[in-house]
Scaffold this motif. Structure first.
Motif, PDB file in Angstrom:
ATOM      1  N   PHE A 121      -5.647  -1.362   1.009  1.00 52.41           N
ATOM      2  CA  PHE A 121      -5.995  -0.379  -0.012  1.00 52.41           C
ATOM      3  C   PHE A 121      -4.890   0.668  -0.092  1.00 52.41           C
ATOM      4  O   PHE A 121      -4.611   1.370   0.882  1.00 52.41           O
ATOM      5  CB  PHE A 121      -7.328   0.288   0.335  1.00 52.41           C
ATOM      6  CG  PHE A 121      -7.957   1.033  -0.799  1.00 52.41           C
ATOM      7  CD1 PHE A 121      -8.584   0.358  -1.835  1.00 52.41           C
ATOM      8  CD2 PHE A 121      -7.911   2.415  -0.838  1.00 52.41           C
ATOM      9  CE1 PHE A 121      -9.162   1.044  -2.884  1.00 52.41           C
ATOM     10  CE2 PHE A 121      -8.487   3.115  -1.881  1.00 52.41           C
ATOM     11  CZ  PHE A 121      -9.114   2.431  -2.901  1.00 52.41           C
ATOM     12  N   HIS A 122      -4.236   0.757  -1.255  1.00 55.00           N
ATOM     13  CA  HIS A 122      -3.159   1.725  -1.477  1.00 55.00           C
ATOM     14  C   HIS A 122      -3.310   2.367  -2.852  1.00 55.00           C
ATOM     15  O   HIS A 122      -3.539   1.664  -3.850  1.00 55.00           O
ATOM     16  CB  HIS A 122      -1.785   1.041  -1.408  1.00 55.00           C
ATOM     17  CG  HIS A 122      -1.416   0.517  -0.051  1.00 55.00           C
ATOM     18  ND1 HIS A 122      -0.844   1.293   0.929  1.00 55.00           N
ATOM     19  CD2 HIS A 122      -1.564  -0.720   0.493  1.00 55.00           C
ATOM     20  CE1 HIS A 122      -0.631   0.565   2.014  1.00 55.00           C
ATOM     21  NE2 HIS A 122      -1.064  -0.670   1.779  1.00 55.00           N
ATOM     22  N   ASP A 123      -3.184   3.691  -2.906  1.00 49.79           N
ATOM     23  CA  ASP A 123      -3.165   4.424  -4.179  1.00 49.79           C
ATOM     24  C   ASP A 123      -4.353   4.077  -5.063  1.00 49.79           C
ATOM     25  O   ASP A 123      -4.219   3.879  -6.276  1.00 49.79           O
ATOM     26  CB  ASP A 123      -1.858   4.157  -4.935  1.00 49.79           C
ATOM     27  CG  ASP A 123      -0.633   4.575  -4.137  1.00 49.79           C
ATOM     28  OD1 ASP A 123      -0.721   5.597  -3.428  1.00 49.79           O
ATOM     29  OD2 ASP A 123       0.397   3.881  -4.216  1.00 49.79           O
ATOM     30  N   GLY A 124      -5.519   3.957  -4.454  1.00 53.86           N
ATOM     31  CA  GLY A 124      -6.747   3.775  -5.231  1.00 53.86           C
ATOM     32  C   GLY A 124      -7.064   2.351  -5.639  1.00 53.86           C
ATOM     33  O   GLY A 124      -7.982   2.140  -6.431  1.00 53.86           O
ATOM     34  N   ARG A 125      -6.338   1.364  -5.120  1.00 49.36           N
ATOM     35  CA  ARG A 125      -6.650  -0.024  -5.476  1.00 49.36           C
ATOM     36  C   ARG A 125      -6.277  -0.964  -4.332  1.00 49.36           C
ATOM     37  O   ARG A 125      -5.536  -0.600  -3.419  1.00 49.36           O
ATOM     38  CB  ARG A 125      -5.924  -0.447  -6.759  1.00 49.36           C
ATOM     39  CG  ARG A 125      -4.416  -0.312  -6.719  1.00 49.36           C
ATOM     40  CD  ARG A 125      -3.734  -1.111  -7.803  1.00 49.36           C
ATOM     41  NE  ARG A 125      -3.865  -2.538  -7.583  1.00 49.36           N
ATOM     42  CZ  ARG A 125      -3.215  -3.458  -8.298  1.00 49.36           C
ATOM     43  NH1 ARG A 125      -2.417  -3.085  -9.292  1.00 49.36           N
ATOM     44  NH2 ARG A 125      -3.377  -4.747  -8.036  1.00 49.36           N
TER      45      ARG A 125
ATOM     46  N   LEU B 150     -12.471  -2.940   6.932  1.00 49.15           N
ATOM     47  CA  LEU B 150     -12.343  -1.994   8.031  1.00 49.15           C
ATOM     48  C   LEU B 150     -11.098  -1.138   7.828  1.00 49.15           C
ATOM     49  O   LEU B 150      -9.982  -1.653   7.769  1.00 49.15           O
ATOM     50  CB  LEU B 150     -12.254  -2.738   9.372  1.00 49.15           C
ATOM     51  CG  LEU B 150     -12.206  -1.885  10.632  1.00 49.15           C
ATOM     52  CD1 LEU B 150     -13.510  -1.105  10.796  1.00 49.15           C
ATOM     53  CD2 LEU B 150     -11.962  -2.752  11.860  1.00 49.15           C
ATOM     54  N   ASP B 151     -11.306   0.187   7.668  1.00 50.47           N
ATOM     55  CA  ASP B 151     -10.202   1.157   7.608  1.00 50.47           C
ATOM     56  C   ASP B 151      -9.124   0.778   6.597  1.00 50.47           C
ATOM     57  O   ASP B 151      -7.933   0.652   6.931  1.00 50.47           O
ATOM     58  CB  ASP B 151      -9.569   1.312   9.001  1.00 50.47           C
ATOM     59  CG  ASP B 151     -10.543   1.893  10.016  1.00 50.47           C
ATOM     60  OD1 ASP B 151     -11.449   2.636   9.598  1.00 50.47           O
ATOM     61  OD2 ASP B 151     -10.400   1.593  11.222  1.00 50.47           O
ATOM     62  N   GLY B 152      -9.498   0.590   5.361  1.00 48.78           N
ATOM     63  CA  GLY B 152      -8.525   0.328   4.315  1.00 48.78           C
ATOM     64  C   GLY B 152      -7.932  -1.055   4.324  1.00 48.78           C
ATOM     65  O   GLY B 152      -6.932  -1.315   3.643  1.00 48.78           O
TER      66      GLY B 152
END
Length: 282
Positions: free
Chosen positions: A265-269, A238-240
């Motif tokens: 989820f940060h910077d694509g991972r 849910l939402d990153g």
């Protein structure tokens, strides 16, 4: 003697739809393996014999005519294949949506993705949100039946599959006792937390990694892998943010623990931000 009880019309429609889809799928597999569309016509070897090629003065022209004949045959095969594809697409469009969704539910993740790359009709069917919802419930859990993913069930399935893989990587790191890999998995932030099975709580990136340095070296005894099993994995996104619950069994005695892992989820991972392990009582 009593007459056999007739099948309800809905069951007959579903069976007919599933049969039609299987026929279309078999046709695609056969065409893919035969390579009918991709096969290039073979150029015939130039013949120097006058009797076969129509005389010494016309040998080159005869060879060109022969090559053109093969090309025409290849074009004919291609047209026939395209017509079959169009017929297959028409069959898909004529199926009742409920039947199509039910039939597609028998495919796995890879097959459904491949089906979406065949033609426009197959792509519409394979991208159906109901089909991906059914596949999600089959592969993961039915506990999220009330979830309404903002980007659709296909994107939600892909995100869930990714977080399940990251969670499996976390336990592979523990098995291999790799502190560098564990350091890369955790988010470098002050608010990350880790509670090991011993009940000790560590807060902040530095303290968490130091705790894993001790945990991964404890009872190392020659560097053998840690005996570790994970079961009953459940994920929610849910939402990153994603949280995963499971049961783990560690060591030869298979001590059981309830575990909750949280990822951001940060910077694509995805990065781990929270790990809590509690021993099962009884």
């Amino acid at each position: 003697m009593d007459e056999p009880f007739p099948l309800p019309p809905r069951s007959l429609l579903i069976a007919a739809g599933a049969t039609a889809l299987c026929c279309i799928w078999a046709l695609w597999v056969r065409r893919s393996t035969d390579g009918g569309v991709l096969r290039r016509p073979r150029r015939k070897r130039r013949c120097s014999c006058a009797c076969v090629c129509g005389g010494a003065g016309t040998g080159g022209g005869a060879d060109r005519d022969s090559f053109a004949g093969d090309g025409g045959t290849a074009v004919g095969h291609k047209k026939a294949t395209v017509a079959e594809w169009q017929a297959g697409g028409s069959m898909m469009e004529q199926l009742v949506p409920e039947i199509t969704t039910h039939a597609l539910s028998y495919l796995d993740y890879t097959s459904l993705c491949r089906l979406s790359m065949t033609n426009s009709a197959m792509r519409r069917a394979a991208n159906d949100d109901g089909a991906w919802k059914a596949l999600y419930h089959k592969d993961f859990t039915v506990e999220q039946d009330t979830v309404n993913p903002s980007n659709g069930w296909k994107a939600y399935y892909a995100a869930t599959k990714a977080i399940i893989n990251i969670n499996a990587e976390f336990y592979n790191i523990i098995r291999e006792r790799s502190l560098p890999a564990m350091s890369r998995l955790w988010l470098n932030a002050d608010y990350v937390k880790c509670m090991h099975g011993s009940g000790e709580l560590f807060t902040g990136y530095g303290a968490v990694i130091d705790s894993w340095a001790l945990a991964l070296n404890w009872g190392q005894g020659g560097g053998q892998e840690i005996d570790l099993q994970i079961r009953d994995v459940r994920a929610r996104i849910l939402d990153g943010m994603a949280w995963v619950t499971m049961t783990t069994y560690i060591g030869v005695d298979l001590e059981a623990y309830y575990v909750t892992n949280i990822y951001e989820f940060h910077d694509g991972r995805w990065y781990m931000v929270h790990h809590q392990s509690s021993m099962m009582l009884g």
